[in-house]
Write a protein that holds these residues in place. Structure first.
Motif, short mmCIF file in Angstrom:
data_model
loop_
_atom_site.label_atom_id
_atom_site.label_comp_id
_atom_site.label_asym_id
_atom_site.label_seq_id
_atom_site.Cartn_x
_atom_site.Cartn_y
_atom_site.Cartn_z
N SER A 1 3.18 -0.50 6.46
CA SER A 1 2.38 0.69 6.15
C SER A 1 1.47 0.34 5.48
O SER A 1 1.03 -0.86 4.76
CB SER A 1 3.82 1.39 5.33
OG SER A 1 4.81 2.33 6.43
N THR A 2 0.36 1.59 4.85
CA THR A 2 -1.05 1.16 4.71
C THR A 2 -0.55 2.14 3.89
O THR A 2 -0.74 3.45 3.78
CB THR A 2 -2.05 1.37 5.10
OG1 THR A 2 -2.01 0.22 6.09
CG2 THR A 2 -3.37 1.46 4.95
N PHE A 3 -1.23 1.70 2.42
CA PHE A 3 -0.77 3.12 1.30
C PHE A 3 -2.77 3.23 0.57
O PHE A 3 -2.94 2.41 0.31
CB PHE A 3 0.16 2.89 0.14
CG PHE A 3 1.33 2.44 -0.06
CD1 PHE A 3 2.12 3.63 0.45
CD2 PHE A 3 1.68 0.94 0.66
CE1 PHE A 3 3.86 3.31 1.42
CE2 PHE A 3 3.28 1.03 1.32
CZ PHE A 3 4.13 2.22 1.75
N ILE A 4 -2.84 4.63 0.20
CA ILE A 4 -3.85 5.03 -0.78
C ILE A 4 -3.44 5.24 -1.70
O ILE A 4 -2.83 6.66 -2.24
CB ILE A 4 -4.08 5.73 0.80
CG1 ILE A 4 -4.92 5.15 1.91
CG2 ILE A 4 -6.14 6.22 -0.07
CD1 ILE A 4 -5.24 6.96 2.78
N TYR A 5 -3.71 4.60 -2.80
CA TYR A 5 -3.81 5.43 -3.98
C TYR A 5 -5.43 5.47 -5.05
O TYR A 5 -6.65 4.75 -4.67
CB TYR A 5 -3.78 4.13 -4.82
CG TYR A 5 -2.65 3.10 -4.50
CD1 TYR A 5 -1.46 3.73 -5.08
CD2 TYR A 5 -2.17 2.38 -3.44
CE1 TYR A 5 -0.51 3.28 -5.31
CE2 TYR A 5 -0.89 1.90 -3.29
CZ TYR A 5 -0.14 2.29 -4.15
OH TYR A 5 1.40 1.85 -4.15
N LYS B 1 -3.97 -0.73 0.16
CA LYS B 1 -2.69 -1.83 -0.46
C LYS B 1 -1.66 -1.87 0.85
O LYS B 1 -1.91 -0.05 1.59
CB LYS B 1 -1.83 -1.44 -1.94
CG LYS B 1 -2.75 -1.74 -3.18
CD LYS B 1 -2.45 -1.96 -3.79
CE LYS B 1 -2.25 -1.83 -5.29
NZ LYS B 1 -1.48 -1.48 -6.05
N ALA B 2 -1.29 -2.62 1.41
CA ALA B 2 -1.00 -2.75 1.71
C ALA B 2 0.83 -2.83 1.84
O ALA B 2 1.06 -2.62 0.94
CB ALA B 2 -0.27 -4.55 2.52
N GLU B 3 1.72 -2.66 2.96
CA GLU B 3 2.62 -2.69 2.38
C GLU B 3 3.85 -2.94 0.68
O GLU B 3 4.97 -3.31 0.24
CB GLU B 3 3.72 -2.61 3.29
CG GLU B 3 5.97 -1.84 3.02
CD GLU B 3 5.78 -2.13 4.58
OE1 GLU B 3 7.51 -1.57 4.06
OE2 GLU B 3 5.31 -1.62 5.66
N GLY B 4 3.29 -5.02 1.60
CA GLY B 4 3.29 -5.64 0.39
C GLY B 4 2.89 -5.86 -0.95
O GLY B 4 3.43 -6.46 -1.72
N GLY B 5 1.91 -5.04 -0.95
CA GLY B 5 0.88 -4.23 -2.97
C GLY B 5 -0.08 -4.67 -3.01
O GLY B 5 -0.69 -4.81 -3.61
#
Length: 69
Positions: free
Chosen positions: A29-33, A51-55
């Motif tokens: 997954s991709t996360f947007i902060y 960020k990627a799933e791994g952080g």
């Protein structure tokens, strides 16, 4: 990656709303902060971190944002 979106016309206040999307890759997954870099949301700009799933921070082939005052 780390991005700063600069507004051509300043927002009326820092109480704006953001929606975002980013391409993912086949591994997770991709996360947007928003405000993920500890920089403040300002009327003239907004810090965003992808960020990627791994952080870890990553660059993606597509990142899109919409801002509403």
């Amino acid at each position: 990656g780390n991005y700063t979106i600069n507004f051509t016309t300043a927002m009326p206040s820092t109480s704006y709303v953001i929606t975002a999307t980013a391409a993912s890759d086949a591994t997770g997954s991709t996360f947007i902060y928003v405000n993920g870099t500890s920089a403040a949301m300002l009327v003239g700009s907004c810090p965003v971190q992808i960020k990627a799933e791994g952080g870890g921070a990553v660059n993606r082939s597509y990142v899109g944002f919409a801002f509403f005052a």
